[in-house]
Write a protein that holds these residues in place. Structure first.
Motif, PDB file in Angstrom:
ATOM      1  N   MET A 141     -29.995  -7.789  36.311  1.00  0.00           N
ATOM      2  CA  MET A 141     -28.598  -7.453  36.032  1.00  0.00           C
ATOM      3  C   MET A 141     -28.411  -7.250  34.527  1.00  0.00           C
ATOM      4  N   SER A 142     -27.603  -6.257  34.187  1.00  0.00           N
ATOM      5  CA  SER A 142     -27.380  -5.939  32.778  1.00  0.00           C
ATOM      6  C   SER A 142     -25.926  -6.170  32.387  1.00  0.00           C
ATOM      7  N   LYS A 143     -25.724  -6.338  31.091  1.00  0.00           N
ATOM      8  CA  LYS A 143     -24.381  -6.562  30.577  1.00  0.00           C
ATOM      9  C   LYS A 143     -24.243  -5.857  29.225  1.00  0.00           C
ATOM     10  N   LEU A 144     -23.261  -4.973  29.117  1.00  0.00           N
ATOM     11  CA  LEU A 144     -22.914  -4.339  27.845  1.00  0.00           C
ATOM     12  C   LEU A 144     -21.656  -5.011  27.330  1.00  0.00           C
ATOM     13  N   GLU A 145     -21.775  -5.668  26.166  1.00  0.00           N
ATOM     14  CA  GLU A 145     -20.639  -6.390  25.591  1.00  0.00           C
ATOM     15  C   GLU A 145     -20.219  -5.768  24.265  1.00  0.00           C
ATOM     16  N   ILE A 146     -18.966  -5.390  24.210  1.00  0.00           N
ATOM     17  CA  ILE A 146     -18.370  -4.829  22.994  1.00  0.00           C
ATOM     18  C   ILE A 146     -17.317  -5.829  22.521  1.00  0.00           C
ATOM     19  N   LYS A 147     -17.463  -6.315  21.302  1.00  0.00           N
ATOM     20  CA  LYS A 147     -16.550  -7.336  20.798  1.00  0.00           C
ATOM     21  C   LYS A 147     -15.929  -6.906  19.478  1.00  0.00           C
ATOM     22  N   ASP A 148     -14.613  -6.796  19.474  1.00  0.00           N
ATOM     23  CA  ASP A 148     -13.827  -6.526  18.270  1.00  0.00           C
ATOM     24  C   ASP A 148     -14.418  -5.371  17.455  1.00  0.00           C
ATOM     25  N   LEU A 149     -14.800  -4.305  18.139  1.00  0.00           N
ATOM     26  CA  LEU A 149     -15.464  -3.184  17.475  1.00  0.00           C
ATOM     27  C   LEU A 149     -14.475  -2.378  16.635  1.00  0.00           C
ATOM     28  N   ARG A 150     -14.848  -2.176  15.382  1.00  0.00           N
ATOM     29  CA  ARG A 150     -14.036  -1.397  14.442  1.00  0.00           C
ATOM     30  C   ARG A 150     -14.904  -0.277  13.876  1.00  0.00           C
ATOM     31  N   VAL A 151     -14.357   0.926  13.924  1.00  0.00           N
ATOM     32  CA  VAL A 151     -15.126   2.112  13.530  1.00  0.00           C
ATOM     33  C   VAL A 151     -14.254   3.031  12.684  1.00  0.00           C
ATOM     34  N   SER A 152     -14.858   3.558  11.621  1.00  0.00           N
ATOM     35  CA  SER A 152     -14.161   4.498  10.735  1.00  0.00           C
ATOM     36  C   SER A 152     -14.959   5.788  10.630  1.00  0.00           C
ATOM     37  N   VAL A 153     -14.255   6.859  10.251  1.00  0.00           N
ATOM     38  CA  VAL A 153     -14.918   8.130   9.941  1.00  0.00           C
ATOM     39  C   VAL A 153     -14.439   8.577   8.560  1.00  0.00           C
ATOM     40  N   GLU A 154     -15.291   9.330   7.888  1.00  0.00           N
ATOM     41  CA  GLU A 154     -14.960   9.834   6.559  1.00  0.00           C
ATOM     42  C   GLU A 154     -14.127  11.108   6.693  1.00  0.00           C
ATOM     43  N   THR A 155     -12.994  11.161   5.985  1.00  0.00           N
ATOM     44  CA  THR A 155     -12.141  12.342   5.972  1.00  0.00           C
ATOM     45  C   THR A 155     -11.952  12.809   4.533  1.00  0.00           C
ATOM     46  N   GLU A 156     -11.241  13.917   4.352  1.00  0.00           N
ATOM     47  CA  GLU A 156     -10.966  14.419   3.013  1.00  0.00           C
ATOM     48  C   GLU A 156     -10.165  13.416   2.194  1.00  0.00           C
ATOM     49  N   ASP A 157      -9.400  12.587   2.888  1.00  0.00           N
ATOM     50  CA  ASP A 157      -8.569  11.586   2.212  1.00  0.00           C
ATOM     51  C   ASP A 157      -9.219  10.210   2.162  1.00  0.00           C
ATOM     52  N   GLY A 158     -10.516  10.156   2.484  1.00  0.00           N
ATOM     53  CA  GLY A 158     -11.214   8.888   2.475  1.00  0.00           C
ATOM     54  C   GLY A 158     -11.436   8.359   3.885  1.00  0.00           C
TER      55      GLY A 158
END
Length: 252
Positions: free
Chosen positions: A1-18
């Protein structure tokens, strides 16, 4: 049995404004034998979650964790994630001129398993996967996604899913651009995969039409980079009737 756990994931991308934060603390657990559907309006972060799990370099992980069976996914390279059992079906599969579907599939299978499949049985497996995906076996001689219709691209990804046999399938709007016949074929492929109690599915979609064919165990509503609501399959019916407006207004 498998388990994928995502906890409090925060992700950013770079834009022209930072840097711009897209995911603002997502927590989600997906166990084997489960189908999770993520729904939400455009720009809510659904695809960002998929690509972040897969390791796309565009997305900068600024916080949280992702583990598969206790292993730190975020520390893995993209190929290591695939070998660990993660699979991503992309919303817009890319063309790979000069590489046949047959060579692509065998190379991918070799990379994931660590050894080349036996040619005689592999050809049979590929032909069977093509037929199940509603594709002629001669399709394997074409270049990857080159000149494919939207339906052919998505059926090809279902054939990949069948052959690569991952633990967790992340399907990013796999219903996008499909007519009703292709939608049924794709849904049948996902259901065949999900029938295995050792497999799990994270299905990202805008619309409920694919959920008429693939029954989710859980539905998560994504708005403004967060999970705004969660429930069973009945939540998808509610969204079909009421839309996302109340969630969008609450997030402002």
């Amino acid at each position: 049995m498998s388990k994928l756990e995502i906890k409090d994931l925060r992700v950013s991308v770079e834009t022209e404004d930072g840097p711009k934060e897209i995911l603002k603390g997502v927590t989600l657990t997906i166990d084997s034998g489960q189908v999770h559907a993520i729904m939400g309006p455009n720009g809510s972060g659904k695809s960002t979650l998929a690509y972040s799990i897969a390791g796309h370099p565009k997305y900068d992980i600024t916080g949280g964790s992702v583990t598969l069976d206790g292993q730190d996914v975020l520390s893995m390279t993209v190929d290591e994630r695939a070998r660990a059992g993660l699979f991503l079906a992309m919303q817009y599969p890319v063309e790979v001129p000069g590489v046949s579907v047959a060579n692509f599939l065998r190379t991918a299978k070799t990379a994931v398993d660590g050894e080349a499949p036996k040619l005689r049985t592999w050809v049979k497996d590929v032909n069977a996967a093509m037929v199940q995906a509603g594709l002629d076996p001669t399709f394997s001689q074409r270049n990857v996604n080159e000149g494919f219709s939207g339906g052919e691209k998505k059926r090809h990804e279902i054939a990949q899913l069948e052959l690569l046999d991952p633990k967790v399938a992340v399907l990013d709007e796999t219903d996008s651009g499909l007519d009703i016949d292709a939608l049924k074929v794709v849904s049948d492929g996902v259901n065949r995969f999900a029938e295995d109690d050792d497999k799990a599915v994270l299905l990202i979609t805008h619309y409920t039409r694919i959920l008429r064919y693939i029954k989710p165990d859980f539905v998560h509503v994504f708005v403004a980079g967060r999970i705004a609501d969660e429930g069973g399959a009945e939540l998808a019916d509610q969204l079909e009737a009421e839309g996302y407006d109340k969630y969008v207004r609450a997030a402002v």
